[in-house]
Design an enzyme around this catalytic site. Structure first.
Site, PDB file in Angstrom:
ATOM      1  CG  HIS A 122      -3.176   2.955   2.180  1.00 28.99           C
ATOM      2  ND1 HIS A 122      -2.574   2.646   0.801  1.00 28.99           N
ATOM      3  CD2 HIS A 122      -3.134   1.115   2.709  1.00 28.99           C
ATOM      4  CE1 HIS A 122      -2.017   1.866   0.811  1.00 28.99           C
ATOM      5  NE2 HIS A 122      -2.106   0.905   1.143  1.00 28.99           N
ATOM      6  CG  ASP A 123      -1.790   6.107   0.969  1.00 30.73           C
ATOM      7  OD1 ASP A 123      -1.964   7.378   1.814  1.00 30.73           O
ATOM      8  OD2 ASP A 123      -1.332   5.199   1.368  1.00 30.73           O
ATOM      9  N   GLY A 140      -4.939   0.450  -2.377  1.00 36.63           N
ATOM     10  CA  GLY A 140      -4.583   1.343  -2.321  1.00 36.63           C
ATOM     11  C   GLY A 140      -4.374   2.464  -2.909  1.00 36.63           C
TER      12      GLY A 140
END
Length: 260
Positions: A122-123, A140
């Site tokens: 994520h991200d 992440g």
């Protein structure tokens, strides 16, 4: 040309498919997914939304794209995955959407090649023309510049940055920022081991540019002084080399410690 969808595939009503898209056996394309022209999905791929995919991407098989972030703080908020053009994703690649507290978007650029079992969490932000070899993994909030190579089984700690043209060796674990052009090799956690000179030659860097980058590397990693000492030397060199200027800008903009 209309999309070609295998009879065993499921495409939800909210999905939007471009021209010439091909969807193989047992795929699932979810709501709020946008697929650009010319994309191809091999068997058993799944895409969850909100996800936007550009043109001419290939998902070879068993890819899981746009899944929820692996973050306990995620509470179902709207978060996204955005993928550019002409990328190839080999078997069992996984890419997660962003988180509400991390910017909300995971991004993958153009012309990348992600081999089997690679993971983008994520991200993360991945640039253009990168190669991730088998089982390479980003935690992440990792940022990866253009023309980066991650060798097999390499792992990058959350919030780290990998500068453009860097090379991460097989099995190296990265827990700090890697400046542009630097090569990292396995030694417990990965440690710098020179510059990625071979990769730079392949991308058209002439001998003068490579020599300037080597001098900058020696100032940063070989001279034995403090980081402030190295920064002062790089500042002197930056006036004659845009590449050294880019390296110095990378160092000055980081939040995590520099890998040294």
């Amino acid at each position: 040309m209309d999309a070609v969808i295998h009879p065993t595939a499921v495409v939800e009503a909210g999905a939007r498919l471009g021209k010439g898209v091909r969807i193989g056996a047992f795929c699932h394309i979810g709501d709020d997914v946008v697929v650009g022209d010319g994309c191809e999905f091999g068997p058993h791929c799944s895409v969850a939304g909100p996800t936007t995919i550009g043109t001419d991407n290939r998902f070879i098989g068993h890819c899981a794209i746009g899944g929820e972030p692996q973050d306990k703080k995620f509470a179902g908020e709207r978060v996204e995955l955005v993928i550019g053009d002409r990328n190839t994703f080999r078997e069992f690649v996984t890419i997660n959407r962003g988180t509400g507290t991390g910017g909300g978007i995971t991004r993958v650029g153009n012309d990348n090649w992600l081999l089997a079992y690679t993971h983008v969490a994520h991200d993360c932000t991945v640039g253009d023309h990168c190669v991730f070899s088998n089982n390479a993994t980003l935690a992440g909030h990792v940022s990866v510049g253009d023309h980066v190579i991650l060798s097999g089984f390499a792992g990058v700690h959350q919030f780290c940055r990998i500068g453009a043209h860097a090379f991460i060796g097989m099995g190296a674990f990265v827990n700090g920022d890697v400046p542009p052009f630097v090569m990292v090799a396995q030694d417990g956690y990965g440690r710098p081991r020179g510059i990625n000179s071979e990769g730079l030659k392949r991308r058209g860097f002439d001998s003068g540019r490579i020599s300037a980058i080597k001098r900058a590397y020696r100032a940063l990693y070989v001279a034995g002084g403090s980081l402030d000492d190295a920064r002062a030397k790089l500042l002197e060199m930056a006036g004659e080399s845009e590449d050294v200027r880019a390296l110095l800008d990378f160092i000055d903009s980081g939040e995590r410690p520099l890998l040294r």
